[in-house]
Design a protein around this motif. Structure first.
Motif, PDB file in Angstrom:
ATOM      1  N   UNK A 196      90.455  60.070  42.186  1.00 16.91           N
ATOM      2  CA  UNK A 196      90.560  60.390  43.613  1.00 16.91           C
ATOM      3  C   UNK A 196      89.745  59.412  44.446  1.00 16.91           C
ATOM      4  N   UNK A 197      88.537  59.088  43.980  1.00 12.47           N
ATOM      5  CA  UNK A 197      87.701  58.118  44.698  1.00 12.47           C
ATOM      6  C   UNK A 197      88.350  56.738  44.719  1.00 12.47           C
ATOM      7  N   UNK A 198      88.985  56.351  43.620  1.00  7.87           N
ATOM      8  CA  UNK A 198      89.657  55.059  43.558  1.00  7.87           C
ATOM      9  C   UNK A 198      90.843  55.028  44.517  1.00  7.87           C
ATOM     10  N   UNK A 199      91.643  56.088  44.529  1.00  5.79           N
ATOM     11  CA  UNK A 199      92.766  56.160  45.469  1.00  5.79           C
ATOM     12  C   UNK A 199      92.264  56.092  46.910  1.00  5.79           C
ATOM     13  N   UNK A 200      91.160  56.786  47.183  1.00  9.57           N
ATOM     14  CA  UNK A 200      90.597  56.763  48.529  1.00  9.57           C
ATOM     15  C   UNK A 200      90.144  55.374  48.934  1.00  9.57           C
ATOM     16  N   UNK A 201      89.544  54.634  48.014  1.00 11.32           N
ATOM     17  CA  UNK A 201      89.103  53.273  48.350  1.00 11.32           C
ATOM     18  C   UNK A 201      90.305  52.356  48.591  1.00 11.32           C
ATOM     19  N   UNK A 202      91.384  52.556  47.850  1.00 14.96           N
ATOM     20  CA  UNK A 202      92.581  51.753  48.096  1.00 14.96           C
ATOM     21  C   UNK A 202      93.225  52.117  49.427  1.00 14.96           C
ATOM     22  N   UNK A 203      93.321  53.395  49.728  1.00  9.31           N
ATOM     23  CA  UNK A 203      93.977  53.792  50.968  1.00  9.31           C
ATOM     24  C   UNK A 203      93.153  53.418  52.198  1.00  9.31           C
ATOM     25  N   UNK A 204      91.820  53.338  52.064  1.00  3.84           N
ATOM     26  CA  UNK A 204      90.958  52.940  53.179  1.00  3.84           C
ATOM     27  C   UNK A 204      90.667  51.447  53.180  1.00  3.84           C
ATOM     28  N   UNK A 205      91.318  50.702  52.278  1.00  2.00           N
ATOM     29  CA  UNK A 205      91.127  49.259  52.133  1.00  2.00           C
ATOM     30  C   UNK A 205      89.655  48.897  51.962  1.00  2.00           C
ATOM     31  N   UNK A 206      88.973  49.665  51.097  1.00  2.00           N
ATOM     32  CA  UNK A 206      87.573  49.412  50.781  1.00  2.00           C
ATOM     33  C   UNK A 206      87.474  48.726  49.418  1.00  2.00           C
ATOM     34  N   UNK A 207      86.305  48.200  49.125  1.00  2.00           N
ATOM     35  CA  UNK A 207      86.053  47.543  47.848  1.00  2.00           C
ATOM     36  C   UNK A 207      86.174  48.571  46.717  1.00  2.00           C
ATOM     37  N   UNK A 208      87.124  48.388  45.780  1.00  5.67           N
ATOM     38  CA  UNK A 208      87.322  49.382  44.717  1.00  5.67           C
ATOM     39  C   UNK A 208      86.432  49.175  43.494  1.00  5.67           C
ATOM     40  N   UNK A 209      85.500  48.223  43.540  1.00  2.96           N
ATOM     41  CA  UNK A 209      84.744  47.900  42.327  1.00  2.96           C
ATOM     42  C   UNK A 209      83.858  49.052  41.869  1.00  2.96           C
TER      43      UNK A 209
END
Length: 165
Positions: free
Chosen positions: A54-67
């Protein structure tokens, strides 16, 4: 070299712990603890793995650094493998990796040691924005009005036989 040492030392430590703990509490309680830690570990890995996704999906949808979410997910995956491996040492390391403060400490340590050369997301160099052959599906939608201009009259003379009327 370090991998060889780990593959050599971890089984030796596990065998030593099995002998020591089995000598104190007996065979069946020792086996029960190993099975119980595998069951509890599987449940914890599943629940924390779903939260990490869920956190990874959120970082992708918010265009944040997924590292960071990726690092958490990788450590949860390693924790799952360690918890399913029979042994007390691997269980201890696996449960430690399931603790978010331990994962954050490891990520902080790795950030100090790893230097990122370049990271871009949605920049001007995006080939999808410049090359029309690589358009995203949302860029191929055309909104338009149309009028049907086909002739509905029958032809006055017979065709050549090659076309149907």
């Amino acid at each position: 070299m370090w991998l060889f040492v780990a593959f050599l030392l971890v089984p030796l430590v596990e065998i030593g712990l099995f002998i020591q703990i089995g000598g104190v509490i007996g065979l069946w309680p020792t086996l029960g603890i190993v099975i119980l830690t595998a069951v509890i570990g599987t449940y914890l890995v599943r629940s924390q793995g779903l939260a990490a996704m869920d956190n990874l999906r959120g970082s992708f949808s918010n265009l944040e650094d997924p590292s960071e979410p990726l690092a958490h997910g990788a450590m949860i995956l390693v924790a799952g493998a360690l918890l399913l491996t029979p042994g007390f040492f691997t269980d201890a390391v696996g449960f430690a990796l399931l603790a978010p403060p331990i994962r954050l400490a490891i990520i902080g340590y790795l950030r100090k040691r790893i230097k990122v050369q370049r990271f871009e997301m949605g920049s001007q160099n995006d080939p999808f924005q410049q090359d029309p052959r690589h358009r995203r599906p949302r860029d191929t939608v055309i909104d338009a009005d149309f009028k049907d201009v086909t002739d509905t009259k029958k032809p006055t003379q017979n065709g050549s036989g090659w076309t149907k009327h």
